[in-house]
Design an enzyme around this catalytic site. Sequence first.
Site, PDB file in Angstrom:
ATOM      1  CB  SER A 121      -0.923  -0.006   1.213  1.00 30.24           C
ATOM      2  OG  SER A 121      -0.207  -0.347   2.365  1.00 30.24           O
ATOM      3  CG  HIS A 142      -2.711  -0.592  -3.402  1.00 27.94           C
ATOM      4  ND1 HIS A 142      -3.062   0.687  -3.058  1.00 27.94           N
ATOM      5  CD2 HIS A 142      -2.846  -1.337  -2.273  1.00 27.94           C
ATOM      6  CE1 HIS A 142      -3.383   0.714  -1.774  1.00 27.94           C
ATOM      7  NE2 HIS A 142      -3.262  -0.503  -1.281  1.00 27.94           N
ATOM      8  CD  GLU A 154      -3.718   3.726  -5.502  1.00 28.97           C
ATOM      9  OE1 GLU A 154      -3.519   4.926  -5.709  1.00 28.97           O
ATOM     10  OE2 GLU A 154      -3.358   3.155  -4.456  1.00 28.97           O
ATOM     11  CG  ASN A 192      -3.186   3.825   1.202  1.00 23.35           C
ATOM     12  OD1 ASN A 192      -4.352   3.892   1.563  1.00 23.35           O
ATOM     13  ND2 ASN A 192      -2.587   2.682   0.926  1.00 23.35           N
TER      14      ASN A 192
END
Length: 293
Positions: A121, A142, A154, A192
């Site tokens: 992440s 991701h 992602e 994130n």
Amino acid sequence: MAHEIKSIGVVGAGQMGSGIAHVAALHGVDVLLADLSEERLNAGLATIGNNLSRQVASGRITEAAKKEALGRIKPTTDYKAFGDSDLVIESATESEAVKRTIYGAVCPILKPEAMIATNTSSISITRLAAATDRPERFIGIHFMNPVPVMELVELIRGIATNDSTFESARAFVAKLGKTATVSEDFPAFIVNRILLPMINEAIYTLYEGVGSVDAIDTAMRLGANHPMGPLQLADFIGLDTCLSIMQVLHDGLADSKYRPCPLLVKYVEAGWLGRKAGRGFYDYRGEKPVPTR
Ligand code: CAA
């Protein structure tokens, strides 16, 4: 040229790995699910079974599709089984040392054309790729938690990732019925980079006594229409994961705005890691979650 991915290995049968195995198997991909112990594998398979049943119960998939998906997932404690896999997705804990050890063990077993993806992440894809024997066939894929529900994936290229690997990964994400966004290889990518500072700020809001756990979560659920409050979401992601992402942002971007809240550190040191540990900003051991502050 993109290669069709028909069989994958997934390393790690935790929250994310089991979700990835679930979705891949549901979309016709053969999955080898690897973890260190039979116990962890059984827990992962039980999660997958329960989540597939939820989808059957709500009419999203048929009982037959659930059975077929379960039949496509083979658990293993031995990476040797990955010899025929087109792609291995590493979904181990967010520790660079752990990931490096896994690549060291997996690479000699893979066929030369096989690709490796990491579900990290936040850790640099370029740096992780450099720890393998095939940086050009290494990529970040991701997934979001819970994987069976969240539509986004992602895709992150490392500096060496070649076009064929990127296109194969993109086609694979489409095959799973997900939407891909492409992000550059900078700390924590897009989701994130934005989400975790918000969660960290919510923890500061609690730490400074601006509001209680309940007030902060209610405010963001009803005031900003978030499906979960930020503290509830932190518990859901895992407070150890939240802390490690904040540390990656802080170290990688060297900006004090990313400093992890001391209260987050304290919860992690206590082992109150959120839902998976039974306690975090909420206590989950009773019938209903109860705020711990
Ligand atoms: N597997 C399969 N289905 C699931 C599921 C799972 N693990 N979890 C929930 N569902 C299904 C439910 O069965 C339900 O299906 P139907 O609509 O068909 O009935 C649906 O999802 C909604 O679930 P619930 O009714 O139980 O609960 P909810 O409406 O509160 O939704 C939620 C739950 C989808 C998790 C929602 O609260 C949500 O979207 N939360 C935010 C999640 C989020 O932000 N995720 C990203 C985290 S960040 C990340 O993952 C990146 C990282 O690296 C840290």
